[in-house]
Write a protein that holds these residues in place. Structure first.
Motif, short mmCIF file in Angstrom:
data_model
loop_
_atom_site.label_atom_id
_atom_site.label_comp_id
_atom_site.label_asym_id
_atom_site.label_seq_id
_atom_site.Cartn_x
_atom_site.Cartn_y
_atom_site.Cartn_z
N UNK A 52 70.24 -8.73 24.03
CA UNK A 52 70.87 -9.68 24.93
C UNK A 52 70.23 -11.04 24.74
N UNK A 53 71.05 -12.07 24.78
CA UNK A 53 70.56 -13.44 24.69
C UNK A 53 71.23 -14.26 25.80
N UNK A 54 70.44 -14.98 26.54
CA UNK A 54 70.95 -15.88 27.58
C UNK A 54 70.22 -17.20 27.44
N UNK A 55 70.95 -18.28 27.21
CA UNK A 55 70.38 -19.62 27.08
C UNK A 55 71.15 -20.56 27.99
N UNK A 56 70.41 -21.18 28.90
CA UNK A 56 71.02 -22.08 29.88
C UNK A 56 69.92 -22.98 30.41
N UNK A 57 70.26 -23.88 31.25
CA UNK A 57 69.27 -24.75 31.86
C UNK A 57 68.59 -24.01 33.02
N UNK A 58 67.26 -24.04 33.01
CA UNK A 58 66.51 -23.51 34.14
C UNK A 58 66.30 -22.02 34.18
N UNK A 59 66.56 -21.28 33.11
CA UNK A 59 66.31 -19.83 33.12
C UNK A 59 64.82 -19.55 33.05
N UNK A 60 64.38 -18.51 33.78
CA UNK A 60 62.96 -18.16 33.84
C UNK A 60 62.78 -16.66 33.66
N UNK A 61 61.51 -16.23 33.65
CA UNK A 61 61.20 -14.80 33.57
C UNK A 61 61.74 -14.04 34.77
N UNK A 62 61.89 -14.71 35.90
CA UNK A 62 62.45 -14.06 37.09
C UNK A 62 63.91 -13.65 36.84
N UNK A 63 64.67 -14.50 36.13
CA UNK A 63 66.04 -14.15 35.79
C UNK A 63 66.07 -12.94 34.84
N UNK A 64 65.13 -12.92 33.91
CA UNK A 64 65.03 -11.78 33.00
C UNK A 64 64.73 -10.50 33.76
N UNK A 65 63.76 -10.56 34.67
CA UNK A 65 63.37 -9.37 35.44
C UNK A 65 64.54 -8.86 36.29
N UNK A 66 65.26 -9.76 36.91
CA UNK A 66 66.40 -9.33 37.72
C UNK A 66 67.50 -8.70 36.89
N UNK A 67 67.72 -9.23 35.69
CA UNK A 67 68.73 -8.66 34.80
C UNK A 67 68.34 -7.26 34.35
N UNK A 68 67.05 -7.07 34.04
CA UNK A 68 66.58 -5.76 33.62
C UNK A 68 66.70 -4.74 34.74
N UNK A 69 66.36 -5.14 35.95
CA UNK A 69 66.47 -4.22 37.08
C UNK A 69 67.92 -3.79 37.29
N UNK A 70 68.83 -4.76 37.20
CA UNK A 70 70.26 -4.42 37.38
C UNK A 70 70.73 -3.46 36.28
N UNK A 71 70.28 -3.68 35.05
CA UNK A 71 70.71 -2.84 33.95
C UNK A 71 70.27 -1.39 34.14
N UNK A 72 68.99 -1.16 34.44
CA UNK A 72 68.51 0.23 34.56
C UNK A 72 69.12 0.92 35.77
N UNK A 73 69.42 0.18 36.82
CA UNK A 73 70.07 0.80 37.97
C UNK A 73 71.51 1.19 37.64
N UNK A 74 72.18 0.35 36.85
CA UNK A 74 73.55 0.67 36.48
C UNK A 74 73.62 1.85 35.53
N UNK A 75 72.58 2.02 34.70
CA UNK A 75 72.60 3.08 33.69
C UNK A 75 71.91 4.36 34.14
N UNK A 76 70.91 4.25 35.02
CA UNK A 76 70.12 5.41 35.39
C UNK A 76 70.17 5.75 36.87
N UNK A 77 70.79 4.91 37.68
CA UNK A 77 70.92 5.21 39.09
C UNK A 77 70.20 4.23 39.98
#
Length: 378
Positions: free
Chosen positions: A241-266
């Motif tokens: 996955x690649x996301x490039x925009x103004x103002x993206x941080x590690x917090x956005x990455x962490x939130x995206x990862x949490x959403x992904x594993x919940x969608x795939x694993x519960x």
């Protein structure tokens, strides 16, 4: 056979006598009616309508008759031969119809037999899992990006800040199609082509081919010089996955990862980041998710061991981090204005986690006994 004779009486020719012609016709019609099958009919045809049949021999005698007698004899013989040929055609149609009906009965297929004696195929679980991952991110507004599997060294290495001396750029890790250090007959440098070692080159292509901001997911097949065993294969699948925009941080990455594993694993699944290093991200991290079997309850509890996570409570899933400014610069993006994050993981590894697959070789052998239990999800 005698020459024409005007005084010759046709009645005196035995084969042309009306009763002889009638008898030959009657015998032929009787034999045709008694023919039980097509083989028998062929024998009857040869005997009563062939070149040596009585009517054929009588027809030859007509030429020896005087002119005034030929017409009458010819009418009688012709009518008899016509009746025989007509009867042959009609009987052949009847016997062919009987044969076709018999074939339908004798060679009929019993459709009441079990239809599943031979196992049907199924969609491969890797395909199903990749499409499910795509659905998760498309629902978040991401695009699905694709790229060639035979890739240039620049996209596969240089654009991702992997220098010429990096160990990954050796034949011990990479399949080279054309070595960029060699020259062709005209002295020009070679193309420097490789079988892509990861799907990260698609990230660079996405940044070069799309207007900012870019949110893209890149699934695909990759190649490494690994031996095929229970946990490795030279041809496998990744999704990045690649996301490039103004103002993206590690917090956005962490939130995206949490959403992904919940969608795939519960629901309730969490991720954690451990510091690491990758040339194309800075800072970089290894991504772990909480064990989907014990949910961390086996940690420190010897009475409740977990084989999946070895009682550590976490499972390593892949690498991630903020896009290295050098990668942004290589793609013509101002790192002072834009930032981005990226992560990637192996589809085979995730399939092993989700479905307790113990041997990766089962995924590549094509045995329907492995694929069918996963169903035909579309």
């Amino acid at each position: 056979m005698s020459a024409p004779n005007k005084s010759y009486d046709p009645v005196e020719v035995e084969a042309l006598k009306p009763e002889a012609i009638e008898r030959a016709q009657r015998e032929a019609l009787t034999a045709i009616a008694e023919a039980a099958d097509l083989d028998a009919l062929r024998e009857v045809k040869a005997a009563h309508a062939g070149d040596r049949s009585p009517l054929a021999l009588a027809n030859r005698e007509i030429g020896a008759l005087p002119p005034h007698a030929k017409a009458d004899a010819g009418k009688r013989v012709g009518a008899a031969r016509g009746a025989v040929n007509k009867a042959l055609g009609a009987r052949q149609q009847v016997l062919e119809a009987e044969r076709d009906e018999r074939v339908l009965v004798e060679e009929a297929v019993d459709v009441t037999l079990p239809y599943d004696r031979l196992p049907a195929g199924a969609r491969h679980p890797l395909t199903t899992l990749m499409e499910r991952i795509e659905d998760v991110f498309v629902a978040m507004g991401y695009e699905v990006a694709e790229g060639p599997e035979v890739e240039t060294e620049w996209f596969n290495f240089d654009a991702l800040n992997i220098g010429p001396d990096h160990p990954a750029r050796t034949t011990a890790d990479t399949f080279f199609v054309a070595d960029g250090s060699r020259s062709d007959a005209e002295g020009a440098e070679g193309s420097g082509l490789v079988l892509r070692t990861h799907t990260s080159p698609v990230q660079a292509r996405a940044l070069l081919g799309r207007e900012l901001p870019v949110y893209a997911i890149c699934p695909g097949r990759v190649y490494r010089t690994d031996e095929l065993d229970a946990t490795h294969t030279p041809v496998f699948h990744q999704v990045e996955l690649i996301a490039v925009d103004e103002g993206l941080t590690m917090a956005d990455l962490k939130g995206t990862l949490d959403h992904m594993v919940q969608a795939l694993f519960g629901a309730g699944m969490r991720t954690r980041l451990r510091p690491s290093y990758f040339p194309f991200t800075e800072p970089s991290a290894e991504m772990d998710m909480v064990c989907y079997v014990c949910r961390g309850a086996s940690v420190g509890d010897p009475e409740r061991p977990c084989r999946t996570c070895s009682s550590e409570g976490w499972i390593e899933l892949g690498g991630c981090g903020m896009v290295n400014p050098r990668v942004l610069t290589a793609c013509g993006i101002d790192p002072e204005r834009y930032s981005g994050f990226a992560f990637g993981f192996g589809i085979e590894r995730m399939l092993m986690f989700r479905h307790n697959v113990e041997d990766m070789r089962d995924m590549v052998e094509g045995d329907v006994r492995f694929t069918r239990p996963f169903g035909m999800e579309i």
